[in-house]
Design an enzyme around this catalytic site. Structure first.
Site, PDB file in Angstrom:
ATOM      1  N   GLY A 169      49.761  21.967  41.112  1.00 30.28           N
ATOM      2  CA  GLY A 169      49.357  22.850  42.192  1.00 30.28           C
ATOM      3  C   GLY A 169      47.852  22.991  42.335  1.00 30.28           C
TER       4      GLY A 169
ATOM      5  CE  LYS B  50      52.643  34.926  48.051  1.00 26.54           C
ATOM      6  NZ  LYS B  50      53.625  34.854  49.125  1.00 26.54           N
TER       7      LYS B  50
ATOM      8  NE  ARG C 107      53.652  14.222  43.613  1.00 27.64           N
ATOM      9  CZ  ARG C 107      54.182  15.234  44.276  1.00 27.64           C
ATOM     10  NH1 ARG C 107      54.601  15.068  45.512  1.00 27.64           N
ATOM     11  NH2 ARG C 107      54.274  16.413  43.723  1.00 27.64           N
TER      12      ARG C 107
ATOM     13  N   GLY D 198      56.118  22.544  42.042  1.00 28.45           N
ATOM     14  CA  GLY D 198      57.323  23.350  41.883  1.00 28.45           C
ATOM     15  C   GLY D 198      58.077  23.008  40.605  1.00 28.45           C
TER      16      GLY D 198
HETATM   17  N1  LIG Z   1      41.586  36.967  44.779  1.00 30.00           N
HETATM   18  C1  LIG Z   1      42.306  36.229  45.607  1.00 30.00           C
HETATM   19  N2  LIG Z   1      42.661  36.695  46.800  1.00 30.00           N
HETATM   20  C2  LIG Z   1      43.375  35.955  47.634  1.00 30.00           C
HETATM   21  N3  LIG Z   1      43.800  34.713  47.351  1.00 30.00           N
HETATM   22  C3  LIG Z   1      43.483  34.189  46.181  1.00 30.00           C
HETATM   23  C4  LIG Z   1      42.722  34.925  45.248  1.00 30.00           C
HETATM   24  N4  LIG Z   1      42.553  34.160  44.167  1.00 30.00           N
HETATM   25  C5  LIG Z   1      43.169  32.997  44.416  1.00 30.00           C
HETATM   26  N5  LIG Z   1      43.729  33.000  45.617  1.00 30.00           N
HETATM   27  C6  LIG Z   1      44.429  31.912  46.287  1.00 30.00           C
HETATM   28  O1  LIG Z   1      45.582  31.545  45.607  1.00 30.00           O
HETATM   29  C7  LIG Z   1      45.938  30.266  46.068  1.00 30.00           C
HETATM   30  C8  LIG Z   1      46.713  29.560  45.026  1.00 30.00           C
HETATM   31  O2  LIG Z   1      47.839  30.311  44.743  1.00 30.00           O
HETATM   32  P1  LIG Z   1      49.151  29.630  44.215  1.00 30.00           P
HETATM   33  O3  LIG Z   1      50.021  30.706  43.734  1.00 30.00           O
HETATM   34  O4  LIG Z   1      49.671  28.719  45.260  1.00 30.00           O
HETATM   35  O5  LIG Z   1      48.530  28.806  43.006  1.00 30.00           O
HETATM   36  P2  LIG Z   1      49.056  27.559  42.220  1.00 30.00           P
HETATM   37  O6  LIG Z   1      50.043  28.011  41.265  1.00 30.00           O
HETATM   38  O7  LIG Z   1      47.935  26.815  41.662  1.00 30.00           O
HETATM   39  O8  LIG Z   1      49.724  26.623  43.241  1.00 30.00           O
HETATM   40  P3  LIG Z   1      51.102  25.901  43.038  1.00 30.00           P
HETATM   41  O9  LIG Z   1      52.121  26.963  43.058  1.00 30.00           O
HETATM   42  O10 LIG Z   1      51.084  24.965  44.189  1.00 30.00           O
HETATM   43  O11 LIG Z   1      51.143  25.251  41.721  1.00 30.00           O
HETATM   44  C9  LIG Z   1      44.656  29.570  46.423  1.00 30.00           C
HETATM   45  O12 LIG Z   1      44.744  29.079  47.720  1.00 30.00           O
HETATM   46  C10 LIG Z   1      43.606  30.652  46.303  1.00 30.00           C
HETATM   47  O13 LIG Z   1      42.720  30.680  47.378  1.00 30.00           O
HETATM   48  O1  LIG Z   2      55.630  17.560  46.713  1.00 24.60           O
HETATM   49  C1  LIG Z   2      56.432  17.958  45.871  1.00 24.60           C
HETATM   50  O2  LIG Z   2      56.160  18.876  45.103  1.00 24.60           O
HETATM   51  C2  LIG Z   2      57.721  17.200  45.674  1.00 24.60           C
HETATM   52  O3  LIG Z   2      57.663  15.965  46.280  1.00 24.60           O
HETATM   53  C3  LIG Z   2      58.907  17.996  46.119  1.00 24.60           C
HETATM   54  O4  LIG Z   2      58.884  18.138  47.491  1.00 24.60           O
HETATM   55  P1  LIG Z   2      59.814  19.224  48.196  1.00 24.60           P
HETATM   56  O5  LIG Z   2      59.245  20.559  47.842  1.00 24.60           O
HETATM   57  O6  LIG Z   2      59.748  18.924  49.638  1.00 24.60           O
HETATM   58  O7  LIG Z   2      61.182  19.066  47.605  1.00 24.60           O
END
Ligand SMILES: Nc1ncnc2c1ncn2[C@@H]1O[C@H](COP(=O)(O)OP(=O)(O)OP(=O)(O)O)[C@@H](O)[C@H]1O
Ligand SMILES: O=C(O)[C@H](O)COP(=O)(O)O
Length: 631
Positions: free
Chosen positions: A430, A274, A113, A453
């Site tokens: 993510g 989820k 970043r 996010g």
């Molecule tokens: N079948 C499963 N059962 C349980 N957990 C799972 C499964 N498949 C994936 N995961 C978990 O989901 C998590 C990621 O979910 P999340 O919704 O946070 O994904 P992301 O969208 O990539 O993250 P972010 O929202 O930070 O962008 C991982 O830690 C992973 O281990």
């Molecule tokens: O790490 C992030 O995704 C950003 O810096 C936003 O942080 P925050 O969720 O604490 O607002």
């Protein structure tokens, strides 16, 4: 004037990094038309992809014809539209997202970043501006030494090639005198703006104090673009012009532009834990994509909604109806929705669990699905082979455990392969970013977002509260583009749900290739036997990585993924460095990436405890953030 500035921006972005040159070279085969230039002036960088920009520009023309707001007044909405005449000697308040992970010794474990913020700052100092740099770090409650920005100064100075001065506050007399003594081309880093609770509350008086330090405002904090805070949104009411930085613009170019107006066929891959955290994304993408591939923990809610037995897999009981309605929506829209046909199951949620591959319709009681199976990977790959644009958000399985990482890694590798063939590949922040980084293919993707996010909200089609000094903020314009583009029709495939069985039908060829009907009807089974206790463990372990410390990349539902967990100094996922143009490169120096939330690093003995801490912290953070989002 504006086009000169745009050229300057172009040269900055091209100046380093082979990948950027590649992209630019490709663009150079295309005629640079006046529409491309106007697209640049409108906030869509031709550097990104001139084909895209030209296309967007034509959309601009058509939108302009319809009198849509925001098109005509976009002349100076990007920092690239500012010239030396605009900037020399001017005090510029730059809000960046330098929320980087630090280890226990306050070392930056991932500087992505920071690197991503450099082009904008460099552009400003090279044009004689005095840069007042602001960011948050973590989620401090009041002044908290461990969230001080002091550890960031050496790396910032190194990357900028100048000595960055740091203030111990972000407002007040000391800051004012440091600003007064700031030379042209100098950078003053203000202390963590979240040391004031007024920041997150977006209090106008606080915003006014921040704004009083400067003459104009640049927002380059994409990772924080979904927060309406004093330094991101409040200040724009007091500082004119307020413009977007290069990073913010670049993120929008991809996440809004490419998604709203994709080369088709356009596939979305959505995974993660989820379904509840991805409802908005799925619904929004269903409006736009031709193919939707689902993986991760959420698939079990879909299976169960179809009447299948899912053992002790992750299920959101209260989202069964939702899952059914999403399937129906896909069908109604003619989107080819593919659910995995086979899964890798485990007898416990642990890296050393016993595992086996079973059809999705045959998950025994007491076992949980933790990854998609090889047959599903094959089907997904075949579908992806037909595409021209792919966006990916969320892992296919529990990729933090080696045994259950294959589905996710296969997708990462497939996208890397497709990127090399010219397919536009976008990783939406993510954990998917962490996965791409883990596989070592981050550098070849078209775009990797620096915001978790923020990218989710953009994909959901929300308007972000970033620079809106006039009715024509770049974000709103981009969304106007999205709406204009949504009239483009696709030739999609279909999803069918027959007699309670799950079946994917191919309804013809896509991109010249016929999708095989490999997703077989799934048998019904009874005895849903969901085990709440197992699910809780599963959830808890996942949340364990959100254990402690500062925030980093977030999910909307669980916003406190932070530094590498449990004393780990492992490299976090590398994100788009932003400093060297598109596509992102891996320059090998400095810590890899950020925003992705960090890799799992073990510490499994402490799952329960960490989970407890993580959950508590999430809870605490959530309370605050429910209120602070989009104030
Ligand atoms: N079948 C499963 N059962 C349980 N957990 C799972 C499964 N498949 C994936 N995961 C978990 O989901 C998590 C990621 O979910 P999340 O919704 O946070 O994904 P992301 O969208 O990539 O993250 P972010 O929202 O930070 O962008 C991982 O830690 C992973 O281990
Ligand atoms: O790490 C992030 O995704 C950003 O810096 C936003 O942080 P925050 O969720 O604490 O607002």
């Amino acid at each position: 004037m504006a086009s000169t500035a745009a050229t300057a921006a172009l040269s900055i972005i091209k100046s380093t990094g082979g990948a950027a040159v590649t992209r630019s070279s490709r663009a150079s085969f295309l005629p640079i038309t006046s529409t491309a230039v106007s697209a640049r002036r409108l906030g869509f960088s031709a550097v990104v992809d001139s084909r895209f920009s030209v296309h967007v520009a034509s959309k601009v023309q058509s939108v302009r014809g319809k009198g849509t707001r925001g098109v005509i007044t976009m002349a100076k909405k990007s920092v690239g539209d500012l010239t030396s005449a605009d900037l020399k000697g001017k005090k510029v308040f730059v809000r960046a997202d330098l929320n980087v992970p630090l280890d226990d010794n306050q070392n930056i474990t991932d500087d992505t970043r920071i690197r991503a913020a450099i082009p904008t700052i460099k552009f400003l100092i090279e044009n004689g501006a005095k840069v007042i740099l602001s960011t948050h770090l973590g989620r401090p409650k009041g002044v908290t030494p461990k969230f001080s920005l002091t550890p960031l100064v050496p790396r910032l100075s190194e990357l900028l090639g100048i000595e960055v001065v740091k203030a111990d506050d972000c407002i007040g007399p000391e800051v004012e005198s440091l600003v007064a003594s700031l030379p042209e081309g100098g950078v003053l880093l203000l202390e963590n703006v979240r040391f004031y609770k007024e920041e997150e509350k977006n209090e106008p008086e606080f915003a006014k104090k921040l704004a009083s330090l400067a003459d104009l405002y640049v927002n380059d904090a994409f990772g924080t673009a979904h927060r309406a805070h004093a330094s991101t949104e409040g200040v724009t009411k007091f500082l004119k012009p307020s413009v977007a930085g290069f990073l913010l613009q670049k993120e929008l170019d991809y996440l809004v532009g490419a998604v709203s107006n994709p080369k088709r066929p356009f596939a979305a891959i959505v995974g993660g834990s989820k379904v509840s955290s991805k409802i908005g994304v799925i619904e929004s993408l269903l409006e736009k994509c031709d193919i939707l591939l689902l993986g991760g923990g959420m698939i079990f809610t879909f299976y169960k909604a179809q009447g299948l037995s899912v053992g002790s897999s992750l299920v959101e009981e209260d989202k069964l109806e939702l899952a059914t309605s999403l399937l129906a929506k896909a069908k109604a829209r003619g989107v080819s929705l593919l659910l995995p046909t086979d899964v890798v199951i485990a007898d416990k949620f642990a890296p050393d669990a016993n595992s086996k591959i079973v059809p999705a319709s045959a998950i025994p009681d007491g076992w949980m699905g933790l990854d998609i199976g090889p047959d599903s990977v094959k089907t997904f790959n075949e579908a992806l082979d037909t595409t021209q644009t792919v966006i990916w958000n969320g892992p296919m399985g529990v990729f933090e455990f080696e045994k259950f990482a294959q589905g996710t890694e296969a997708v990462a590798n497939k996208l890397a392969e497709l990127s090399k063939k010219g397919v536009t590949t976008i990783i939406g922040g993510g954990d998917s970013v962490a996965a791409v980084e883990k596989v070592g293919v981050a550098g070849v993707m078209s775009h990797i977002s620096t915001g978790g996010g923020a990218s989710l909200e953009l994909l959901e089609g929300k308007v972000l509260p970033v620079p809106s000094p006039s009715p024509s903020s770049p974000v709103k314009l981009a969304l106007a583009m999205a709406m204009a583009a949504s009239i483009i029709q696709s030739s999609p495939l279909s999803f069918n749900s027959n007699n309670g069985k799950l079946q994917i039908h191919s309804s013809g060829s896509l991109g010249g290739i016929k999708l095989q009907n490999r997703v077989s009807p799934l048998g019904l089974s009874s005895g849903l036997g969901s085990r709440r206790q197992s699910l809780l463990i599963c959830h808890s372990a996942i949340n364990a990585k959100c254990s402690e410390g500062q925030t980093q990349t977030v999910t909307r539902e669980s916003p406190t993924i932070t530094q590498a967990p449990v004393h780990s100094k492992e490299k976090s996922p590398s994100l788009d460095d932003g400093g060297d143009g598109f596509p992102p490169r891996d320059d090998g120096d400095g810590g890899g990436g950020g925003g992705g939330g960090g890799n799992w690093s073990g510490g499994f003995f402490f799952f329960g405890f960490l989970a407890f801490l993580g959950l508590l912290k999430d809870k605490e953070g959530e309370e605050d953030y429910r209120g602070s989002r989009r104030r």
